[in-house]
Design an enzyme around this catalytic site. Structure first.
Site, PDB file in Angstrom:
ATOM      1  N   ARG A 177       0.721  -1.270   0.007  1.00  0.00           N
ATOM      2  CA  ARG A 177      -0.203  -0.112  -0.095  1.00  0.00           C
ATOM      3  C   ARG A 177       0.910   1.100   0.153  1.00  0.00           C
ATOM      4  NH1 ARG A 177      -2.896  -3.812  -0.459  1.00  0.00           N
ATOM      5  NH2 ARG A 177      -5.152  -4.080   0.606  1.00  0.00           N
ATOM      6  N   CYS A 226     -10.402  -0.514   3.616  1.00  0.00           N
ATOM      7  CA  CYS A 226      -9.952  -0.521   4.842  1.00  0.00           C
ATOM      8  C   CYS A 226      -9.391   0.797   5.355  1.00  0.00           C
ATOM      9  CB  CYS A 226      -8.743  -1.620   4.908  1.00  0.00           C
ATOM     10  SG  CYS A 226      -9.392  -3.139   4.883  1.00  0.00           S
ATOM     11  N   GLU A 296      -4.906   3.857   6.160  1.00  0.00           N
ATOM     12  CA  GLU A 296      -4.542   3.286   4.847  1.00  0.00           C
ATOM     13  C   GLU A 296      -5.568   4.277   4.008  1.00  0.00           C
ATOM     14  OE1 GLU A 296      -5.411   0.209   1.553  1.00  0.00           O
ATOM     15  OE2 GLU A 296      -6.991   1.342   2.676  1.00  0.00           O
TER      16      GLU A 296
HETATM   17  N1  EPU Z   1     -10.930 -10.429  10.936  1.00  0.00           N
HETATM   18  C1  EPU Z   1     -11.635 -10.522  12.121  1.00  0.00           C
HETATM   19  N2  EPU Z   1     -12.510  -9.811  12.293  1.00  0.00           N
HETATM   20  C2  EPU Z   1     -13.034  -8.876  11.437  1.00  0.00           C
HETATM   21  C3  EPU Z   1     -12.058  -8.846  10.231  1.00  0.00           C
HETATM   22  C4  EPU Z   1     -11.143  -9.520  10.016  1.00  0.00           C
HETATM   23  O1  EPU Z   1     -11.407 -11.627  13.211  1.00  0.00           O
HETATM   24  O2  EPU Z   1     -13.851  -7.875  11.585  1.00  0.00           O
HETATM   25  C5  EPU Z   1      -9.884 -11.474  10.872  1.00  0.00           C
HETATM   26  C6  EPU Z   1     -10.212 -12.498   9.543  1.00  0.00           C
HETATM   27  O3  EPU Z   1     -11.044 -13.621  10.008  1.00  0.00           O
HETATM   28  C7  EPU Z   1      -8.845 -12.937   9.074  1.00  0.00           C
HETATM   29  C8  EPU Z   1      -8.187 -11.812   9.299  1.00  0.00           C
HETATM   30  O4  EPU Z   1      -8.702 -10.845  10.215  1.00  0.00           O
HETATM   31  O5  EPU Z   1      -8.553 -14.038   9.764  1.00  0.00           O
HETATM   32  C9  EPU Z   1      -7.660 -11.122   8.012  1.00  0.00           C
HETATM   33  O6  EPU Z   1      -9.043 -10.471   7.615  1.00  0.00           O
HETATM   34  P1  EPU Z   1      -9.240 -10.334   5.930  1.00  0.00           P
HETATM   35  O7  EPU Z   1      -9.207 -11.760   5.331  1.00  0.00           O
HETATM   36  O8  EPU Z   1     -10.434  -9.867   5.723  1.00  0.00           O
HETATM   37  O9  EPU Z   1      -8.330  -9.409   5.460  1.00  0.00           O
HETATM   38  P2  EPU Z   1      -7.715  -7.951   5.930  1.00  0.00           P
HETATM   39  O10 EPU Z   1      -6.376  -8.060   6.203  1.00  0.00           O
HETATM   40  O11 EPU Z   1      -8.508  -7.253   7.065  1.00  0.00           O
HETATM   41  C10 EPU Z   1      -6.804  -7.191   3.724  1.00  0.00           C
HETATM   42  C11 EPU Z   1      -6.762  -5.943   3.052  1.00  0.00           C
HETATM   43  C12 EPU Z   1      -8.152  -5.888   2.363  1.00  0.00           C
HETATM   44  C13 EPU Z   1      -8.193  -6.777   1.104  1.00  0.00           C
HETATM   45  C14 EPU Z   1      -8.197  -8.063   2.024  1.00  0.00           C
HETATM   46  C15 EPU Z   1      -8.373  -9.357   1.145  1.00  0.00           C
HETATM   47  C16 EPU Z   1      -5.480  -4.274   4.153  1.00  0.00           C
HETATM   48  C17 EPU Z   1      -5.600  -3.236   5.011  1.00  0.00           C
HETATM   49  N3  EPU Z   1      -6.614  -4.837   3.952  1.00  0.00           N
HETATM   50  O12 EPU Z   1      -8.004  -7.165   4.661  1.00  0.00           O
HETATM   51  O13 EPU Z   1      -8.087  -4.517   1.378  1.00  0.00           O
HETATM   52  O14 EPU Z   1      -9.139  -6.635   0.404  1.00  0.00           O
HETATM   53  O15 EPU Z   1      -6.918  -8.349   2.745  1.00  0.00           O
HETATM   54  O16 EPU Z   1      -7.088  -9.638   0.347  1.00  0.00           O
HETATM   55  O17 EPU Z   1      -4.264  -4.665   3.663  1.00  0.00           O
HETATM   56  C18 EPU Z   1      -8.400  -2.239   1.306  1.00  0.00           C
HETATM   57  O18 EPU Z   1      -7.203  -2.039   0.869  1.00  0.00           O
HETATM   58  O19 EPU Z   1      -8.884  -1.360   1.397  1.00  0.00           O
HETATM   59  C19 EPU Z   1      -8.771  -3.430   1.721  1.00  0.00           C
HETATM   60  C20 EPU Z   1     -10.183  -3.863   1.977  1.00  0.00           C
END
Ligand code: EPU
Length: 302
Positions: A177, A226, A296
């Site tokens: 990012r 995010c 972000e």
């Molecule tokens: N989780 C929770 N509770 C929540 C949200 C997530 O426990 O409310 C846990 C999930 O169960 C999982 C872990 O946290 O074990 C990671 O969650 P998720 O797979 O949703 O991915 P993320 O790390 O929260 C990132 C990117 C997203 C992208 C997704 C999918 C960032 C900040 N976010 O989210 O990108 O869509 O992976 O690859 O890097 C964005 O850039 O705006 C964005 C949404």
């Protein structure tokens, strides 16, 4: 900021720049938040150096707007004008495995257009709203891929040098990012080199990513994706969730019930509400986990 100098208005028109007076940023951002200012639509990339010189000479500050999907803009009358590239026609021209894409092209449409011509690699980006230029500037990524991996060449307006330049992919660093572009560089076009894949295979990949996204993100609500970057080795969403903050709100700015790193505008949230929510959540995470979450979302509150 409203431009009312008649001489300047004539010069803008001569550059082919279209002015939309008192545009509402709340209508131009996915969060549905933001005050008013003049929007200048640029129809020809080549007019940019003259346009910026003109604005400088008239002491008019500016900001570049892409698709407005990762942006939190202040309330009220804004102290700068907005520059935006007019959407191109066509947005993408293919040449073998190369896709020449205008920065103002819609990211999702670009991914599907390339898919129809058996060019893949960007399946993970399918549900990411915004323009290709916006995705490029911040190296958007999802589901194990990032746009920077496919960049062969970028055409941009370099504010520092005050001219349009072309950079090759290896002159740019793409990190999580984050990119090495200067904050006031303006993306104009990009050449992506994409792997050949069958349409069927790409569509299958797109379906899987869409399902994952639908299951975990509040897609129908007003958000900027995010809010925080994930700190190394941890998940901002999981930490905020573990603190029991889903549904926590300041006015209509609310931590999503579906994904805790998405903050939604549940009605008439203001930038002030959203900034307070961000500060409060950041403080609570820092207190318990000792981690200071970094934005972000891009914030324009100056
Ligand atoms: N989780 C929770 N509770 C929540 C949200 C997530 O426990 O409310 C846990 C999930 O169960 C999982 C872990 O946290 O074990 C990671 O969650 P998720 O797979 O949703 O991915 P993320 O790390 O929260 C990132 C990117 C997203 C992208 C997704 C999918 C960032 C900040 N976010 O989210 O990108 O869509 O992976 O690859 O890097 C964005 O850039 O705006 C964005 C949404």
């Amino acid at each position: 900021m409203l431009i009312n100098n008649p001489k300047l208005l004539t010069s803008l028109a001569e550059l082919g720049v279209e002015r939309r007076p008192a545009a509402k940023l709340s209508e131009l951002t996915s969060l549905g938040i933001g005050g008013t200012t003049d929007l200048l639509r640029i129809n020809r990339h080549e007019s940019l150096p003259d346009l910026l010189q003109l604005l400088d000479a008239n002491h008019i500050p500016h900001k570049f707007l892409g698709g407005g999907s990762n942006l939190l803009v202040n309330d009220g009358e804004l102290p700068w004008v907005i520059l935006q590239l007019a959407p191109p026609e066509p947005g993408v021209v293919l040449e073998g495995n190369l896709a020449h894409v205008d920065a103002a092209a819609d990211l999702g449409r670009t991914v599907t257009f390339c898919a129809k011509h058996d060019l893949g690699g960007m399946e993970g980006l399918i549900g990411v709203p915004g323009t290709v230029g916006g995705a490029l500037r911040m190296n958007a990524g999802a589901y194990g891929m990032q746009i920077g991996s496919y960049v062969r060449e970028v055409k941009l307006y370099r504010a520092g040098a005050r001219k349009i330049e072309i950079l090759s992919g290896d002159q740019i660093s793409f990190e999580y990012r984050h990119t090495s572009f200067a904050p006031d560089d303006m993306m104009l076009a990009v050449t992506l080199e994409l792997p050949s894949k069958s349409y069927q295979e790409i569509i299958q990949g797109i379906r899987i990513c869409n399902e994952k996204r639908r299951a975990s993100q509040p897609l129908g609500q007003k958000s900027a994706g995010c809010i925080f970057k994930n700190p190394p080795g941890a998940s901002a969403g999981r930490m905020i969730d573990e603190l029991g903050l889903k549904g926590f709100h300041v006015g209509d700015a609310r931590v999503s019930d579906r994904h805790a790193n998405f903050f939604v505008n549940a009605g008439k949230a203001t930038a002030k509400d959203m900034l307070s929510l961000i500060a409060e959540v950041r403080g609570r995470v820092e207190k318990v986990y000792g981690v200071k979450l970094e934005n972000e979302v891009v914030v324009w509150n100056a």
